[in-house]
Design an enzyme around this catalytic site. Structure first.
Site, PDB file in Angstrom:
ATOM      1  N   THR A  10      23.060   8.284  -0.133  1.00 53.47           N
ATOM      2  CA  THR A  10      23.902   9.052  -1.167  1.00 53.47           C
ATOM      3  C   THR A  10      23.028   9.260  -2.303  1.00 53.47           C
ATOM      4  O   THR A  10      21.892   8.718  -2.410  1.00 53.47           O
ATOM      5  CB  THR A  10      25.214   8.569  -1.473  1.00 53.47           C
ATOM      6  OG1 THR A  10      25.970   9.593  -2.046  1.00 53.47           O
ATOM      7  CG2 THR A  10      25.120   7.403  -2.231  1.00 53.47           C
ATOM      8  N   THR A  11      23.487  10.194  -3.160  1.00 59.69           N
ATOM      9  CA  THR A  11      22.803  10.224  -4.703  1.00 59.69           C
ATOM     10  C   THR A  11      24.022  10.348  -5.332  1.00 59.69           C
ATOM     11  O   THR A  11      24.991  11.315  -5.143  1.00 59.69           O
ATOM     12  CB  THR A  11      21.795  11.388  -4.762  1.00 59.69           C
ATOM     13  OG1 THR A  11      20.787  11.303  -3.716  1.00 59.69           O
ATOM     14  CG2 THR A  11      21.141  11.476  -6.152  1.00 59.69           C
TER      15      THR A  11
END
Length: 200
Positions: free
Chosen positions: A8-9
């Protein structure tokens, strides 16, 4: 047995009048996209929220714990727990479990007494900063934040920078989605949430 990769970010930015948190909405498992509609920013109180990178179950357990502690603090002292106090509490919880760690990296942001942004690692390492990023796409996102951040940004400017950072990460990190981004703004008025979608 091969370990399935996830990623994810998430990013956080301290603006002049509050905090902006942003995250992609893609959940991946190995080379498969599980969903494009997961919320990775969780409100803890009406003035504090966390972003999630890592084990979903661990983050959910920690969020429930923080919500309970915040309610207990409010009931006991008649005022809301400050963002710094909650960040220190979470740091102590994570460090106290270092032999069986929570597999998480968390950004905690809020506006109780002032805009406050913190980054916490799985062992309780705590850094207060003006901007930060977590997750598999964080090396790409942090470069955008470093280039675009300036002191006393407005909430709208911080939102635009946060979206650009997550979008850039999504174009380079296969585990980060770039089609839909969750944005949470925290000001002295409370928390607002929106989603930005892209067709490309």
């Amino acid at each position: 047995m091969e370990t399935k990769k996830t990623g994810t970010t998430t990013v956080g930015i301290k603006a002049k009048d509050g905090i902006v948190l942003a995250a992609d909405t893609q959940a991946s498992l190995g080379h498969m996209v599980e969903t494009l509609n997961i919320r990775k920013i969780i409100p803890i109180t009406d003035r504090i929220a966390i972003t999630t990178a890592g084990s979903v179950g661990d983050v959910q357990a920690l969020a429930r714990m923080l919500e309970a502690e915040a309610r207990y603090y409010q009931f006991t002292w008649g005022k809301p727990m400050s963002t710094k106090a909650m960040a220190n509490l979470l740091s102590n919880i994570l460090n106290g479990n270092k032999w069986f760690p929570y597999l998480v990296q968390i950004i905690l942001g809020g506006y109780v007494e002032e805009p406050t942004l913190a980054n916490l690692d799985p062992l309780g390492g705590l850094i207060f900063d003006d901007y930060t990023a977590t997750g598999s796409g964080s090396p790409f996102a942090i470069a955008v934040l470093e280039d675009g951040y300036k002191k006393d940004m407005s909430i709208e400017e911080a939102k635009e920078l946060a979206v650009r950072a997550v979008r850039t990460a999504g174009k380079r990190d296969v585990y980060t989605g770039s089609r839909k981004i969750q944005i949470v703004a925290i000001t002295k008025e409370g928390i607002t949430e929106e989603f930005v979608e892209f067709n490309d």
